[in-house]
Design a protein around this motif. Structure first.
Motif, PDB file in Angstrom:
ATOM      1  N   ASP A 253       0.876  -1.172   0.000  1.00 27.59           N
ATOM      2  CA  ASP A 253       0.000   0.000   0.000  1.00 27.59           C
ATOM      3  C   ASP A 253       0.911   1.218   0.000  1.00 27.59           C
ATOM      4  O   ASP A 253       1.969   1.181   0.606  1.00 27.59           O
ATOM      5  CB  ASP A 253      -0.808   0.099   1.313  1.00 27.59           C
ATOM      6  N   PRO A 254       0.488   2.300  -0.642  1.00 30.66           N
ATOM      7  CA  PRO A 254       1.172   3.548  -0.329  1.00 30.66           C
ATOM      8  C   PRO A 254       0.850   3.834   1.134  1.00 30.66           C
ATOM      9  O   PRO A 254      -0.311   3.766   1.540  1.00 30.66           O
ATOM     10  CB  PRO A 254       0.520   4.575  -1.263  1.00 30.66           C
ATOM     11  N   LEU A 255       1.835   4.068   1.955  1.00 32.06           N
ATOM     12  CA  LEU A 255       1.582   4.148   3.400  1.00 32.06           C
ATOM     13  C   LEU A 255       1.673   5.595   3.880  1.00 32.06           C
ATOM     14  O   LEU A 255       2.448   6.393   3.344  1.00 32.06           O
ATOM     15  CB  LEU A 255       2.572   3.251   4.144  1.00 32.06           C
ATOM     16  N   PRO A 256       0.906   5.912   4.897  1.00 35.66           N
ATOM     17  CA  PRO A 256       0.839   7.303   5.360  1.00 35.66           C
ATOM     18  C   PRO A 256       2.193   7.878   5.757  1.00 35.66           C
ATOM     19  O   PRO A 256       2.466   9.053   5.495  1.00 35.66           O
ATOM     20  CB  PRO A 256      -0.077   7.240   6.577  1.00 35.66           C
ATOM     21  N   HIS A 257       3.037   7.051   6.368  1.00 33.78           N
ATOM     22  CA  HIS A 257       4.313   7.634   6.803  1.00 33.78           C
ATOM     23  C   HIS A 257       5.171   8.039   5.615  1.00 33.78           C
ATOM     24  O   HIS A 257       6.001   8.944   5.722  1.00 33.78           O
ATOM     25  CB  HIS A 257       5.082   6.648   7.697  1.00 33.78           C
ATOM     26  N   GLU A 258       4.983   7.365   4.491  1.00 35.03           N
ATOM     27  CA  GLU A 258       5.777   7.733   3.309  1.00 35.03           C
ATOM     28  C   GLU A 258       5.383   9.133   2.863  1.00 35.03           C
ATOM     29  O   GLU A 258       6.224   9.954   2.484  1.00 35.03           O
ATOM     30  CB  GLU A 258       5.526   6.728   2.172  1.00 35.03           C
ATOM     31  N   ILE A 259       4.089   9.403   2.932  1.00 34.66           N
ATOM     32  CA  ILE A 259       3.608  10.715   2.514  1.00 34.66           C
ATOM     33  C   ILE A 259       3.966  11.763   3.571  1.00 34.66           C
ATOM     34  O   ILE A 259       4.405  12.868   3.245  1.00 34.66           O
ATOM     35  CB  ILE A 259       2.096  10.653   2.254  1.00 34.66           C
ATOM     36  N   ALA A 260       3.841  11.385   4.825  1.00 33.77           N
ATOM     37  CA  ALA A 260       4.178  12.331   5.894  1.00 33.77           C
ATOM     38  C   ALA A 260       5.655  12.711   5.811  1.00 33.77           C
ATOM     39  O   ALA A 260       6.031  13.875   6.006  1.00 33.77           O
ATOM     40  CB  ALA A 260       3.856  11.720   7.258  1.00 33.77           C
ATOM     41  N   CYS A 261       6.485  11.732   5.507  1.00 30.96           N
ATOM     42  CA  CYS A 261       7.922  12.001   5.394  1.00 30.96           C
ATOM     43  C   CYS A 261       8.182  12.979   4.251  1.00 30.96           C
ATOM     44  O   CYS A 261       8.942  13.944   4.390  1.00 30.96           O
ATOM     45  CB  CYS A 261       8.660  10.681   5.172  1.00 30.96           C
ATOM     46  N   ALA A 262       7.512  12.750   3.133  1.00 35.74           N
ATOM     47  CA  ALA A 262       7.666  13.651   1.987  1.00 35.74           C
ATOM     48  C   ALA A 262       7.162  15.045   2.339  1.00 35.74           C
ATOM     49  O   ALA A 262       7.756  16.057   1.958  1.00 35.74           O
ATOM     50  CB  ALA A 262       6.924  13.097   0.781  1.00 35.74           C
ATOM     51  N   ALA A 263       6.076  15.088   3.087  1.00 37.50           N
ATOM     52  CA  ALA A 263       5.531  16.393   3.478  1.00 37.50           C
ATOM     53  C   ALA A 263       6.540  17.147   4.353  1.00 37.50           C
ATOM     54  O   ALA A 263       6.722  18.359   4.216  1.00 37.50           O
ATOM     55  CB  ALA A 263       4.212  16.205   4.223  1.00 37.50           C
ATOM     56  N   LEU A 264       7.211  16.414   5.239  1.00 40.75           N
ATOM     57  CA  LEU A 264       8.231  17.054   6.081  1.00 40.75           C
ATOM     58  C   LEU A 264       9.379  17.582   5.237  1.00 40.75           C
ATOM     59  O   LEU A 264       9.944  18.644   5.509  1.00 40.75           O
ATOM     60  CB  LEU A 264       8.761  16.072   7.126  1.00 40.75           C
ATOM     61  N   ALA A 265       9.716  16.833   4.194  1.00 38.56           N
ATOM     62  CA  ALA A 265      10.801  17.274   3.321  1.00 38.56           C
ATOM     63  C   ALA A 265      10.399  18.570   2.617  1.00 38.56           C
ATOM     64  O   ALA A 265      11.199  19.506   2.488  1.00 38.56           O
ATOM     65  CB  ALA A 265      11.144  16.186   2.303  1.00 38.56           C
TER      66      ALA A 265
END
Ligand SMILES: Cc1cc2nc3c(=O)[nH]c(=O)nc-3n(C[C@H](O)[C@H](O)[C@H](O)COP(=O)(O)OP(=O)(O)OC[C@H]3O[C@@H](n4cnc5c(N)ncnc54)[C@H](O)[C@@H]3O)c2cc1C
Ligand code: SF4
Ligand code: FES
Ligand code: FES
Lengths: 775, 156, 327
Positions: A253-265
């Motif tokens: 699955d695309p996972l939420p932490h992957e997106i959250a990490c990108a958002a932090l970047a």
């Protein structure tokens, strides 16, 4: 496509091909995501919900933001766009908005200069919750509830998906049946427990681009979700998949932490790494669903199956994930390898306030299969026919269509039955071994690649492969297929080498990178060998044609008279007349420099016209028949499985080393689900989020496995191959369950079968006055 | 005693002399400070074996070892057992026999198995299974790992 | 996962160790192999600002047939064939501790003073916080037996029962001087999972002594665990006995992994002396032991099953040490 003939000769394929990245892995040089460092990299950390179900009243991040060394603190409202692996059920957010739905739900993300600072920042975040009633049992959610977990639940319930299907006329069939069994199965949730924890690095750069490295098995779906949620066009995002330390569906699955990490970047303009602890991995879960099913099977007097009547209640956890597919699969994958003329199914997947369940190896086909195969074992006893005979009587023939319009092309199921029966010495053992010692049969059926791409409208190929050769003669292979340890890079390289006749060492399988890798949908639904294999073969054949054409110019013979040999193209029957691979290559390059070739795979149209007809359709199916032997300590209930005969139809096994590896690994994982693996909950709280208390089997528990690869080549598979990545898991569960029955006369319908349950089973049998094998 | 945070040890045959806070875990020193990323982090709690390194030739869990307590000792990581060119016979056996799938557990297994073979050059299959029972593998079902260690014991 | 900063002390003698212990009274932990303490520290369980590492204390090292230094690594015992032959119960217990990798670092002292375990304790700070903590760390309630004011965390060390049946003694040094006590008396039967030992503050285990009589006993240790590796005991039963012909001269029985402390069952075994150990007697002892132990639900397997198995394992252990028994 050529019909694959069984006696086709290959130089590499069909042999034992060591994995191409093996040398890097055994020396610690393979690069996994956590091995990557970027300069100025920050540490990303997540704050998780302590409540199973609550409204977020307020969030105060000011104190956290003010801490020296904290670069960003993010909460849900910044990126509220919902996403999810299936486009029809987007219900996740990167960070919770307004509501938390399980203990561990992400409520805030921070980026800081180091771990300690990040943790201080998390501790400084103040959140006020209004606690809501928690729904931890799917039965609590089938009626209207006060606070539905999601607004998209069915009519105010927590039902995420309901599937009702009826083919033929089950009631009429039941009326004429002479035998009937019912099995009510109960299954704990289990999880992938890959060894590499989840980890993501994201970096946004001043050129307006975002690069994400992640431990994922679906780089393409991740790419899409990042774009959807972050609002950046896909072409400005670059997704890289380094080496991945196992997935088994847990990285699909695309996972939420992957997106959250990108958002932090994006927020910080700095690279951010988010590495999970084991507990985070367990809380992220997406493992096999806790399930209850109710299976009724009716037969005629000889044991011919007349009808299946099945219900499944599936505990979905907090999100949809692949759940809609799960709900279909629990029904439609219950039939093959048998012909079932009448079929009724009602499946419901219900949201609960627990870590989300999702896709795990042999997704949707495992728990239901356990109950079906247990029922068949029971039926064969009732009917007094041998379990093998009962199954053979009901086997789907090749080139047939199931009642729900699955197109079955190749099946070597009957060959599997014969091989397993003969090699295991079944006839001398079944019901003949002493008390406590037993043998059992379990069978399997699984898709070889989901026919419906999850995301594509309009229809595009499910896989594309690019090859590039320059004057050095090395061949770069590009494709977004995700090798997570199963050996797909090796297969891709071997197919190219086979078609071109060149050495394997010329292949450079290039790391998945969305900037250069053409799209493949990823490693799920056992699709890679079939789809990537076909695409690779086409790409390689197109490259071969260019080389042969050049060789024709050099030799003066027409292309039709040339053939590819080892590192050489020569005239058929005149091996002395020809040119080397490099000579042909250099000649071919005279026109336009480096050669390029492309190949792709699109599955043919298939499936019926009714609602949900595409679920479970696949260009081919795998089949299996496993026999397991068990030895039970009849006092303690402990048991071991000394030997398994695994007859499997994966079409032609292109890399026997990899196929055996998949079968052995699958048996290990399946045995885990039988013997002790279980996500244990108290209410909605996961009690055992650790590799100590989640009981993966040890080397001493592994049986000796005899792999019997008896499949005939599949007409559409690459060189006749079908899947061997997931189907091999399925049969071991019922094989052991049925062997336990043979050993001690107890039917186990609840997994895992821990020693305490074995003892209780024997006690109940004794209390009921039933003896078994004299005991 | 001199500076208590001064750490001196032999790492893969070379002297190492660094300043290291007491709470620094050996695994973190190796991976984060020294960039020796061949040693893997699978759980951080002693429950997977991915982080196995040798301390004075014995396999130990680097995630449960304080770096300072390795002072004065000989620490060997996967980088230290890999020849400058090519592979060791054990590593080669892992490759040839398909004992590494995702590979994340592999460095740990190589370290444990290497130490086993040094101590007991011709172990039985049962001895091999017991010796590697602190290393988890989720991919292979262990069969091919045991095969590879057995094969390597025949070469050596 | 990182460790929060602490000060590390590295004494080189017992005296120096005790001096540090006095100086940091109440705010330190001894660190032996660290395989129990460090995971707990990573989970932020009862952190102390000072760690006194026993690594360099020479007096704690080394082992012989009659003395095992507290810092002896379990792996060192495993590598000593003569030692293993002399004490089958210890041999069987040592080989079943954790994993070979844990045993490479784990010590005898650490094994005897292992922190007690519980599903609601051996969890991350986040996990425990989300449940409201418990008495054993940071909180004031119990999630296992909520109505009681006591902690039921389980003592899960494998070696203690084996040493207890061999009449081993602990050599202890502390601020109050040196003393020697039977292993069983290290544990506080009247206490709970929190106040689990009878060590006075600052006391240090120096070594374990095995009497010569221990070598004359037939002994065994039987462990129930879910998997043959990694897992802590769901129960462990040790038995040791000496026969004169078929007449039982000495017998001892101990169990761990069931309650907050390991215990010996002398009241069950002493009536058996002076006569052959018959199947009936074994059965009787086994069922009595089963009736005495009170496991709670804080390990993987259900307590009623563990209780039942305490009987089975006791029977097997006793039958296993009879002269002529195989395995
Ligand atoms: C995955 C895993 C599985 C495990 N399985 C088992 C198992 O099956 N059976 C089992 O018994 N154990 C098990 N353990 C626990 C532990 O590893 C062993 O018990 C080991 O022997 C502990 O020794 P240590 O030296 O590492 O202890 P440490 O962690 O160093 O110390 C443990 C405790 O003892 C105290 N202590 C140590 N030495 C002394 C001394 N000389 N005097 C006074 N106090 C002292 C310490 O202060 C600390 O409180 C397991 C651990 C892990 C990580
Ligand atoms: S028994 Fe109760 S008090 Fe003791 S550790 Fe477990 S939950 Fe905490
Ligand atoms: S990382 Fe050390 S044992 Fe898992
Ligand atoms: S190869 Fe993947 S965990 Fe072992």
């Amino acid at each position: 496509m050529d019909a694959a003939s069984p006696d086709q000769k290959f130089r590499l394929l069909g042999g034992r091909i060591p994995y191409v990245e093996g040398p890097l892995k055994v020396s610690g040089r393979a690069e996994y995501t956590d091995d990557i460092k970027r300069s100025g990299m920050l540490v990303g950390r997540l704050l998780r919900s302590p409540h199973a179900h609550a409204r977020i009243r307020s969030v105060d991040v000011e104190a956290a933001r003010r801490l020296p060394g904290v670069f960003a603190v993010l909460t849900g409202e910044k990126y509220p766009t919902q996403f999810g692996v299936l486009p029809i059920t987007h219900d996740e957010t990167a960070i919770a908005v307004d509501r938390v739905r399980y203990i561990g739900d992400i409520v805030a993300a921070v980026a800081a200069r180091d771990e300690l600072t990040a943790e201080r920042a998390l501790a400084a975040i103040r959140i006020e919750y209004e606690v809501l009633p928690e729904y931890n049992d799917p039965r609590m959610g089938v009626q209207k509830v006060e606070f539905p977990i999601h607004s998209r639940g069915l009519n105010g319930t927590n039902i995420q998906k309901e599937v009702v299907q009826h083919f033929g006329d089950v009631d009429a069939a039941l009326g004429t049946a002479s035998h009937f069994v019912r099995v009510r199965g109960r299954f704990s949730g289990v999880t992938h427990a890959f060894t590499e924890p989840l980890v993501t690095i994201a970096e946004s750069t001043p050129d307006g681009r975002l690069t994400v490295w992640s431990a994922t098995q679906v780089p393409h779906y991740l790419h899409r979700s990042l774009s959807e949620v972050l609002g950046l066009p896909m072409h400005r995002i670059r997704v890289i998949k380094p080496e991945v330390g196992g997935g088994f569906g847990g990285k699909s699955d695309p996972l939420p932490h992957e997106i959250a990490c990108a958002a932090l970047a994006l927020e910080t303009g700095r690279p951010v790494k988010m590495l999970f602890d084991r507990e985070d991995v367990f809380l992220t879960n997406h493992g096999r669903h806790p399930t209850e099913n109710d299976v009724r099977i009716a037969t005629d007097a000889e044991g011919r199956i007349l009808a299946y009547d099945i219900e499944a209640l599936i505990d979905g956890g907090a999100w949809s994930s692949f759940g809609t597919v799960t709900t279909y699969y629990n029904g439609v994958l219950s039939m093959g390898p048998y012909r079932v003329p009448n079929f009724r199914y009602r499946g419901r997947r219900v949201y609960t306030n627990k870590p989300p369940s999702g896709a795990m190896r042999a997704h949707g086909g495992t728990n239901i299969r356990y109950s079906v195969e247990t029922a068949l074992d029971e039926l064969s006893e009732q009917l007094n026919v041998d379990p093998f005979a009962l199954r053979e009587l009901n086997a789907l023939p090749p080139n047939s269509t199931t009642i729900n319009q699955f197109r079955i092309t190749s099946t070597s199921f009957v060959k599997c039955l014969h091989a397993a029966r003969q090699r295991s010495g079944w006839d001398a053992k079944h019901r003949k071994l002493p008390y406590g010692h037993g043998i059992g049969l379990g069978c399997s059926f699984y898709i070889s690649g989901s026919n419906s791409p999850i995301h594509f409208t309009p229809k595009m190929p499910q896989c594309t492969v690019h090859l590039k050769v320059d004057m050095d003669g090395g061949i770069a292979v590009h494709c977004m297929q995700a090798d997570i340890g199963q050996g797909s890079n090796t297969l891709m390289a071997a197919i190219v080498a086979e078609v071109l006749g060149v050495d394997l060492e010329r292949m450079h399988v290039v790391r998945v990178d969305s900037d250069i890798s053409p799209i493949d949908l990823g490693s799920y639904s056992s699709r890679v060998t079939f789809m990537m294999g076909n695409a690779t073969r086409k790409a390689a054949e197109s490259l071969r044609d260019q080389l042969v054409h050049a060789a024709a110019l050099l030799t003066g013979y027409p292309p039709e008279r040339l053939e590819v040999g080892h590192e050489r193209i020569s005239v058929r029957h005149r091996p002395d007349v020809g040119v080397s691979y490099l000579e042909a290559l250099h000649k071919a390059m005279e026109r336009s420099g480096a050669l390029l070739a492309t190949g792709s795979y699109t599955s043919p149209p298939m499936g019926g016209e009714f609602k949900g007809a595409r679920a479970g359709t696949a260009p081919a199916y795998s089949f299996g028949a496993y026999v397991a032997e068990v030895i039970v300590d009849v006092e303690t209930g402990e048991y071991r499985v000394p030997k398994v005969w695994a007859a499997f139809d994966c079409g032609r096994a292109l890399n026997r080393l990899a196929v055996e590896g998949q079968i052995e690994g699958s048996i290990h994982m399946g045995l885990g689900q039988v013997m002790g693996e279980s996500m244990n909950y108290r209410g909605s709280r996961l009690l055992n989020p650790s590799l100590l208390e989640y009981k993966i089997p040890m080397p001493q528990q592994m049986p000796e496995v005899e792999c019997l690869l008896v499949g005939d080549p599949d007409p559409e598979g690459p060189f006749g191959a079908k899947e061997a990545g997931e189907g091999p898991l399925i049969a071991i569960l019922p094989a052991v369950g049925n062997a336990l029955y043979d050993a001690i006369g107890v039917r186990f319908t609840e997994l895992p079968i821990t020693p305490d349950r074995v003892v209780r089973g024997m006690e109940q049998r004794a209390a009921a006055g039933r003896t078994w094998k004299g005991a | 005693m001199s500076d208590p945070t001064r750490l001196r040890l032999t790492l893969n045959g070379h002297p190492l002399d660094v300043v290291c806070p007491p709470e620094r875990i050996l695994l973190d020193l190796l991976r984060e400070d020294l960039n020796l990323t061949g040693t893997k982090r699978g759980c951080d709690l002693g429950t997977c074996g991915c982080c196995t390194v040798l301390v004075d030739r014995r396999p130990v869990l680097s995630c449960l070892t304080l770096a300072l307590l390795a002072g004065g000792r000989e620490v060997t990581t996967i980088e230290g057992v890999t020849p400058a060119s090519g592979l060791s016979p054990l590593q080669k056996a892992f490759v040839d026999l398909g004992a590494t799938q995702c590979g994340f557990c592999t460095p740990g297994f190589i370290m444990t198995a290497g130490a086993l073979l040094r101590e007991n050059p011709h172990p039985s299959r049962g001895e091999i299974a017991s010796a590697v029972a602190g290393n988890l593998c989720r991919c292979t079902g262990y069969s091919k790992i045991l095969d590879a260690i057995e094969a390597a014991s025949r070469v050596a | 996962m990182h460790l929060d900063p602490f000060e590390l002390h590295r004494p080189e003698s017992v005296d120096e160790t005790l001096e540090l212990a006095r100086r940091y009274a109440g705010s330190f932990d001894y660190l032996a192999g660290g395989t129990d303490l460090l995971p707990n520290y990573k989970m932020h369980l009862n952190l102390r600002p000072h760690l006194i590492a026993l690594e360099d204390v020479g007096e704690l090292r080394g082992h012989s047939l009659d003395r095992i230094g507290a810092m002896t690594r379990l792996a060192d015992l495993e590598r000593d064939p003569e030692f293993l032959r002399s004490y089958p119960a210890i041999a069987e217990a040592v080989r079943e501790v954790a994993t070979p990798l844990v045993r490479a670092s784990g010590t005898l002292g650490g094994n005897l003073f292992l922190e007690t375990r519980c599903f609601f304790f051996n969890q991350s700070y986040f996990w425990r916080q989300s449940l409201g903590f418990c008495m054993k760390a940071d909180g004031d309630q119990c999630h296992v037996v909520p109505q009681k004011e006591k902690c039921y965390a389980t003592f899960s060390g494998d070696l203690a029962p084996a040493l207890m049946v061999l009449d081993a003694e602990a050599e202890i040094r502390g601020p109050g001087g040196a003393r020697r006590v039977p292993i069983g008396e290290l544990y506080d039967g009247a206490g709970d999972g929190i106040r689990r030992t009878r060590l006075a503050p600052g006391e240090l285990l120096v070594a374990v002594h095995l009497p010569a009589s221990a070598r004359r006993r037939r002994s065994t240790y039987r462990k129930l665990r879910v998997r043959p590796s990694f897992d802590f005991p769901e129960l462990g039963v040790a038995a040791a006995g000496r026969w004169e012909g078929d007449r039982l001269e000495e017998l001892s029985l101990a169990a761990g992994g069931l309650e907050t402390y390991p215990r010996r069952f002398d009241a069950l075994t002493s009536p058996l002396l002076g006569a052959p150990l018959t199947d009936t007697k074994i059965e009787e002892v086994a069922s009595k032991l089963r009736g005495l132990v009170r496991p709670v639900h804080n390990t993987f397997l259900a307590p009623d099953y563990r209780k039942k198995m305490a009987g089975v394992f006791t029977r097997r252990a006793l039958a296993g040490i009879r002269p002529g028994a195989t395995a």
